[in-house]
Enzyme design. Structure first.
Site, PDB file in Angstrom:
ATOM      1  N   HIS A  74       9.995  89.052  17.698  1.00 24.64           N
ATOM      2  CA  HIS A  74       9.370  88.026  18.539  1.00 24.64           C
ATOM      3  C   HIS A  74       8.982  86.818  17.690  1.00 24.64           C
ATOM      4  O   HIS A  74       9.140  85.676  18.098  1.00 24.64           O
ATOM      5  CB  HIS A  74       8.139  88.587  19.259  1.00 24.64           C
ATOM      6  CG  HIS A  74       8.472  89.649  20.267  1.00 24.64           C
ATOM      7  ND1 HIS A  74       9.425  89.452  21.246  1.00 24.64           N
ATOM      8  CD2 HIS A  74       8.009  90.917  20.449  1.00 24.64           C
ATOM      9  CE1 HIS A  74       9.523  90.549  21.992  1.00 24.64           C
ATOM     10  NE2 HIS A  74       8.679  91.453  21.519  1.00 24.64           N
TER      11      HIS A  74
ATOM     12  N   SER B 280      17.546  89.806  35.577  1.00 21.51           N
ATOM     13  CA  SER B 280      16.170  90.250  35.323  1.00 21.51           C
ATOM     14  C   SER B 280      15.100  89.497  36.126  1.00 21.51           C
ATOM     15  O   SER B 280      14.055  89.110  35.583  1.00 21.51           O
ATOM     16  CB  SER B 280      15.853  90.160  33.830  1.00 21.51           C
ATOM     17  OG  SER B 280      16.732  90.969  33.105  1.00 21.51           O
TER      18      SER B 280
ATOM     19  N   LEU C 274      10.326  65.240  28.248  1.00 24.12           N
ATOM     20  CA  LEU C 274      10.853  66.591  28.503  1.00 24.12           C
ATOM     21  C   LEU C 274       9.767  67.425  29.173  1.00 24.12           C
ATOM     22  O   LEU C 274       8.605  67.393  28.749  1.00 24.12           O
ATOM     23  CB  LEU C 274      11.253  67.261  27.172  1.00 24.12           C
ATOM     24  CG  LEU C 274      11.500  68.772  27.207  1.00 24.12           C
ATOM     25  CD1 LEU C 274      12.731  69.108  28.039  1.00 24.12           C
ATOM     26  CD2 LEU C 274      11.685  69.335  25.788  1.00 24.12           C
TER      27      LEU C 274
ATOM     28  N   ASP D 286      16.673  86.832  25.324  1.00 21.27           N
ATOM     29  CA  ASP D 286      16.657  88.289  25.159  1.00 21.27           C
ATOM     30  C   ASP D 286      17.171  88.703  23.777  1.00 21.27           C
ATOM     31  O   ASP D 286      18.012  88.022  23.188  1.00 21.27           O
ATOM     32  CB  ASP D 286      17.537  88.919  26.252  1.00 21.27           C
ATOM     33  CG  ASP D 286      17.309  90.416  26.342  1.00 21.27           C
ATOM     34  OD1 ASP D 286      16.242  90.895  25.926  1.00 21.27           O
ATOM     35  OD2 ASP D 286      18.226  91.118  26.823  1.00 21.27           O
TER      36      ASP D 286
HETATM   37  C1  FPP Z   1      12.900  89.371  25.248  1.00 19.69           C
HETATM   38  O1  FPP Z   1      13.377  90.113  24.163  1.00 19.69           O
HETATM   39  C2  FPP Z   1      11.866  88.457  24.823  1.00 19.69           C
HETATM   40  C3  FPP Z   1      10.567  88.483  25.243  1.00 19.69           C
HETATM   41  C4  FPP Z   1      10.074  89.463  26.226  1.00 19.69           C
HETATM   42  C5  FPP Z   1       9.571  87.553  24.715  1.00 19.69           C
HETATM   43  C6  FPP Z   1      10.061  86.178  24.411  1.00 19.69           C
HETATM   44  C7  FPP Z   1       9.162  85.581  23.386  1.00 19.69           C
HETATM   45  C8  FPP Z   1       9.552  84.740  22.402  1.00 19.69           C
HETATM   46  C9  FPP Z   1      10.903  84.178  22.293  1.00 19.69           C
HETATM   47  C10 FPP Z   1       8.587  84.319  21.345  1.00 19.69           C
HETATM   48  C11 FPP Z   1       7.383  83.672  21.876  1.00 19.69           C
HETATM   49  C12 FPP Z   1       7.670  82.457  22.646  1.00 19.69           C
HETATM   50  C13 FPP Z   1       6.763  81.502  22.879  1.00 19.69           C
HETATM   51  C14 FPP Z   1       7.133  80.320  23.698  1.00 19.69           C
HETATM   52  C15 FPP Z   1       5.406  81.545  22.319  1.00 19.69           C
HETATM   53  P1  FPP Z   1      13.154  91.682  24.169  1.00 19.69           P
HETATM   54  O2  FPP Z   1      11.867  91.989  23.520  1.00 19.69           O
HETATM   55  O3  FPP Z   1      13.304  92.201  25.568  1.00 19.69           O
HETATM   56  O4  FPP Z   1      14.337  92.149  23.279  1.00 19.69           O
HETATM   57  P2  FPP Z   1      15.151  93.523  23.401  1.00 19.69           P
HETATM   58  O5  FPP Z   1      15.974  93.411  24.650  1.00 19.69           O
HETATM   59  O6  FPP Z   1      15.976  93.520  22.185  1.00 19.69           O
HETATM   60  O7  FPP Z   1      14.151  94.632  23.450  1.00 19.69           O
END
Ligand code: FPP
Length: 224
Positions: free
Chosen positions: A29, A180, A122, A12
């Site tokens: 991201h 969550s 893994l 997150d």
């Molecule tokens: C949560 O942060 C993260 C996500 C919903 C997406 C996770 C994606 C990645 C780490 C990159 C892509 C990964 C792969 C494996 C291709 P948020 O957007 O909810 O952050 P916030 O709470 O600050 O809004």
């Protein structure tokens, strides 16, 4: 010292990191993907056989279309560029969650799973369109349909995570202390660590610190 077989991570804080540093959630991201790659390497180095990453929840569909599209593109690029390498490194990729993405992405996900299915160093479980309550309800429905008893063992046997040990460690980054709808059944006895860092800032050293802390915890599983 506790054995460590499975680490699950709620990654997150990408959006907030992106807004803070670049005024763009999507760039967060992109930066988060670099952390994913680093953490995979650390997981291998530490000989942890299972890593589960929460990349897209059933609730994430409520985000703006443009952000969803960007996340899918990022995932597509990641798989196209890295799957051969993951395969060479004996890594198995498994998607947990319902694969109902755009056709091209669905195909790529299935192809990546098929290519890596016999690997064993893994296993990375990538949680995509994943929601834990839905997973549990579906498991119970399947048992009912097949006239099977509703027992803990049978429910576990119908989850995406059947055949793999429950997470020993759950990490959530991003300054938020909640679960969550992630692996609610499987984390009954996991050791939970919350990090105040946004996911793009989470380092190998942070990960190692958590692992070392976990190794020393006295795990009771309800006993004394
Ligand atoms: C949560 O942060 C993260 C996500 C919903 C997406 C996770 C994606 C990645 C780490 C990159 C892509 C990964 C792969 C494996 C291709 P948020 O957007 O909810 O952050 P916030 O709470 O600050 O809004």
């Amino acid at each position: 010292m506790n054995p460590l077989n499975h680490v699950a991570i709620i990654m997150d804080g990408n959006g907030r990191w992106g807004l803070k540093h670049t005024n763009s959630r999507n760039k967060g991201h992109r930066a988060g993907l670099n952390t994913v790659e680093k953490i995979i390497k650390t997981t291998i180095k530490n000989q942890i056989p299972y890593l589960t990453l929460f990349a897209f929840s059933t609730e994430n569909w409520k985000r703006p279309r443009s952000e969803i599209k960007y996340l899918f593109k990022l995932l597509e690029k990641f798989l196209k560029n890295k799957i051969t390498n993951l395969n060479k490194n004996d890594i198995k990729l498994k998607i947990i969650g319902e694969k109902n993405f755009p056709l091209k992405l669905n195909k790529l996900l299935k192809k990546s799973e098929l290519l890596t299915k016999n690997n064993s160093k893994l296993q990375i479980n990538l949680a995509l369109n994943y929601g834990s309550k839905k997973e549990i309800v579906n498991a119970i429905r399947t048992l009912n349909k097949n006239n099977k008893k509703i027992t803990e063992r049978n429910i576990s046997g119908e989850l995406y995570t059947k055949h793999i040990p429950d997470p020993d460690v759950l990490i959530r980054t991003g300054k938020t202390n909640r679960l969550s709808n992630f692996l609610l059944w499987q984390i009954s006895y996991s050791e939970i660590f919350f990090s105040n860092k946004f996911w793009p800032d989470f380092t190998e050293a942070d990960f190692i610190k958590i692992i070392n802390k976990y190794r020393k915890i006295k795990r009771n599983f309800g006993e004394i």
